[in-house]
Motif scaffolding. Structure first.
Motif, PDB file in Angstrom:
ATOM      1  N   GLU A 121       0.834  -1.205   0.000  1.00  0.00           N
ATOM      2  CA  GLU A 121       0.000   0.000   0.000  1.00  0.00           C
ATOM      3  C   GLU A 121       0.867   1.252   0.000  1.00  0.00           C
ATOM      4  O   GLU A 121       0.566   2.233  -0.683  1.00  0.00           O
ATOM      5  CB  GLU A 121      -0.921  -0.007   1.222  1.00  0.00           C
ATOM      6  N   ALA A 122       1.961   1.216   0.776  1.00  0.00           N
ATOM      7  CA  ALA A 122       2.879   2.357   0.807  1.00  0.00           C
ATOM      8  C   ALA A 122       3.504   2.574  -0.564  1.00  0.00           C
ATOM      9  O   ALA A 122       3.649   3.717  -1.018  1.00  0.00           O
ATOM     10  CB  ALA A 122       3.958   2.131   1.857  1.00  0.00           C
ATOM     11  N   LYS A 145       2.200   1.851  -3.436  1.00  0.00           N
ATOM     12  CA  LYS A 145       1.186   2.447  -4.313  1.00  0.00           C
ATOM     13  C   LYS A 145       1.081   3.940  -4.074  1.00  0.00           C
ATOM     14  O   LYS A 145       0.958   4.726  -5.014  1.00  0.00           O
ATOM     15  CB  LYS A 145      -0.172   1.781  -4.062  1.00  0.00           C
ATOM     16  N   ARG A 146       1.105   4.341  -2.777  1.00  0.00           N
ATOM     17  CA  ARG A 146       1.021   5.769  -2.465  1.00  0.00           C
ATOM     18  C   ARG A 146       2.246   6.512  -2.996  1.00  0.00           C
ATOM     19  O   ARG A 146       2.133   7.617  -3.520  1.00  0.00           O
ATOM     20  CB  ARG A 146       0.905   5.986  -0.955  1.00  0.00           C
ATOM     21  N   ILE A 147       3.420   5.882  -2.869  1.00  0.00           N
ATOM     22  CA  ILE A 147       4.649   6.517  -3.341  1.00  0.00           C
ATOM     23  C   ILE A 147       4.637   6.658  -4.858  1.00  0.00           C
ATOM     24  O   ILE A 147       5.107   7.649  -5.407  1.00  0.00           O
ATOM     25  CB  ILE A 147       5.878   5.729  -2.853  1.00  0.00           C
ATOM     26  N   ARG A 148       4.075   5.636  -5.562  1.00  0.00           N
ATOM     27  CA  ARG A 148       3.965   5.729  -7.016  1.00  0.00           C
ATOM     28  C   ARG A 148       3.040   6.876  -7.413  1.00  0.00           C
ATOM     29  O   ARG A 148       3.266   7.553  -8.402  1.00  0.00           O
ATOM     30  CB  ARG A 148       3.444   4.411  -7.603  1.00  0.00           C
ATOM     31  N   ARG A 149       1.971   7.074  -6.626  1.00  0.00           N
ATOM     32  CA  ARG A 149       1.006   8.114  -6.958  1.00  0.00           C
ATOM     33  C   ARG A 149       1.504   9.496  -6.553  1.00  0.00           C
ATOM     34  O   ARG A 149       1.282  10.478  -7.237  1.00  0.00           O
ATOM     35  CB  ARG A 149      -0.325   7.832  -6.268  1.00  0.00           C
ATOM     36  N   PHE A 150       2.152   9.569  -5.404  1.00  0.00           N
ATOM     37  CA  PHE A 150       2.673  10.831  -4.901  1.00  0.00           C
ATOM     38  C   PHE A 150       4.183  10.716  -4.757  1.00  0.00           C
ATOM     39  O   PHE A 150       4.755   9.644  -4.799  1.00  0.00           O
ATOM     40  CB  PHE A 150       2.058  11.166  -3.533  1.00  0.00           C
ATOM     41  N   SER A 162      -2.440   9.207   2.922  1.00  0.00           N
ATOM     42  CA  SER A 162      -2.307   8.988   4.368  1.00  0.00           C
ATOM     43  C   SER A 162      -1.852  10.309   4.985  1.00  0.00           C
ATOM     44  O   SER A 162      -0.879  10.909   4.531  1.00  0.00           O
ATOM     45  CB  SER A 162      -1.288   7.882   4.632  1.00  0.00           C
ATOM     46  N   ILE A 163      -2.581  10.771   6.031  1.00  0.00           N
ATOM     47  CA  ILE A 163      -2.371  12.118   6.560  1.00  0.00           C
ATOM     48  C   ILE A 163      -2.204  12.082   8.067  1.00  0.00           C
ATOM     49  O   ILE A 163      -2.921  11.365   8.768  1.00  0.00           O
ATOM     50  CB  ILE A 163      -3.556  13.029   6.186  1.00  0.00           C
TER      51      ILE A 163
END
Length: 302
Positions: free
Chosen positions: A80-81, A83-88, A121-122
């Motif tokens: 999941e991390a 995926k977030r790094i790929r997006r942001f 994630s915030i």
């Protein structure tokens, strides 16, 4: 111990049989059985009782399964991390803000931001301007919102807003009939002030001193949120940031313009390298938009 053997073991535990596990793993039942046997050999544990037509996990097998599940949950979090790094450009947005904004404006901006970036994630941290500045300088947070700049930190800054303060009073107060409030109107009124060492108190005190008006200084607090709650309880009147004041109108707080103008401002601060972070820049744009909308809405008495 090989990961393929662990995956075969987990598939059997989850599905209940080697045949079903083979379908999950897109392989043959003999391959699954061999993987289980090799895992038992490498661990020195008997993981299943072999019965006609089925396998039953042993106590050791159940214990190992718990550990395997924990490991797989960890792997899922890593996926999941990723995926977030790929997006942001970063997987986690860490926001620091003064409490006045962390309780109202920031959550309202986050509600809109989450509709655009539901996977983000915030993490939110609230404190005085000095604490927020330190968190940003130490890169504990990606950016911050402060009421004023403190110290000689090496971050970048820009103004988020500069807006006139307002007078707040409890519902039914005699001054609620006025279109705006002046220092003379608050003579002898129970008044809730900023704390003695709080940034901005001296500006307010100077206005009343110049007008020759004595207030009944009953309470003081460094937080606009607490100030507005005290006003709602009928304990006095105050001059606060209108963006904070509007969060308490549902509690019966009445808002009126105050003259002469007492400015309230907020600054965005960033470590130089985080300014280019796509997640940071995206949220800042949303925050600016929401702030501008709320400023435009604060055009007159409630």
């Amino acid at each position: 111990m090989r990961i393929s053997h662990v995956e075969a073991f987990r598939a059997v535990m989850v599905s209940g049989s080697t045949t079903a596990a083979a379908r999950i793993l897109n392989t043959s039942q003999p391959n699954v059985s061999r993987s289980i046997a090799q895992l038992e050999k490498s661990t020195g544990l008997r993981l299943f009782e072999r019965l006609p037509g089925k396998v039953v996990p042993t106590k050791d097998g159940l214990s190992l399964f718990k550990e395997v599940q924990r490991s797989f949950v960890g792997l899922q979090r890593l996926e999941e991390a990723a995926k977030r790094i790929r997006r942001f450009s970063g997987g986690l947005l860490r926001i620091a803000a003064i409490q006045t904004l962390a309780l109202g404006l920031i959550p309202r901006a986050l509600r809109r931001f989450a509709q655009i970036y539901p996977e983000a994630s915030i993490s939110i941290h609230a404190g005085h301007s000095a604490a927020v500045s330190q968190w940003v300088d130490e890169q504990f947070c990606d950016f911050g919102v402060v009421s004023h700049l403190t110290g000689s930190y090496g971050f970048e800054s820009e103004e988020l807003y500069r807006i006139d303060g307002v007078c707040v009073m409890p519902k039914g107060h005699s001054l609620a009939a006025k279109a705006y409030i002046e220092p003379a109107d608050l003579a002898g009124e129970p008044y809730i002030s900023f704390s003695q060492n709080d940034y901005g108190r001296s500006d307010v005190d100077a206005i009343f001193e110049q007008a020759g008006v004595a207030r009944q200084m009953t309470l003081d607090t460094p937080y606009s949120s607490i100030t507005c709650s005290l006003v709602a309880q009928g304990l006095g009147v105050a001059i606060v940031n209108p963006i904070a004041a509007q969060d308490y109108q549902h509690m019966g707080v009445v808002i009126r313009p105050f003259r002469p103008s007492i400015k309230h401002s907020a600054m965005l601060i960033y470590p130089r390298e985080s300014r280019e972070d796509r997640l940071v820049s995206s949220f800042v744009e949303v925050l600016k938009t929401v702030t501008l909308e709320e400023q435009r809405a604060l055009t007159g008495p409630a």
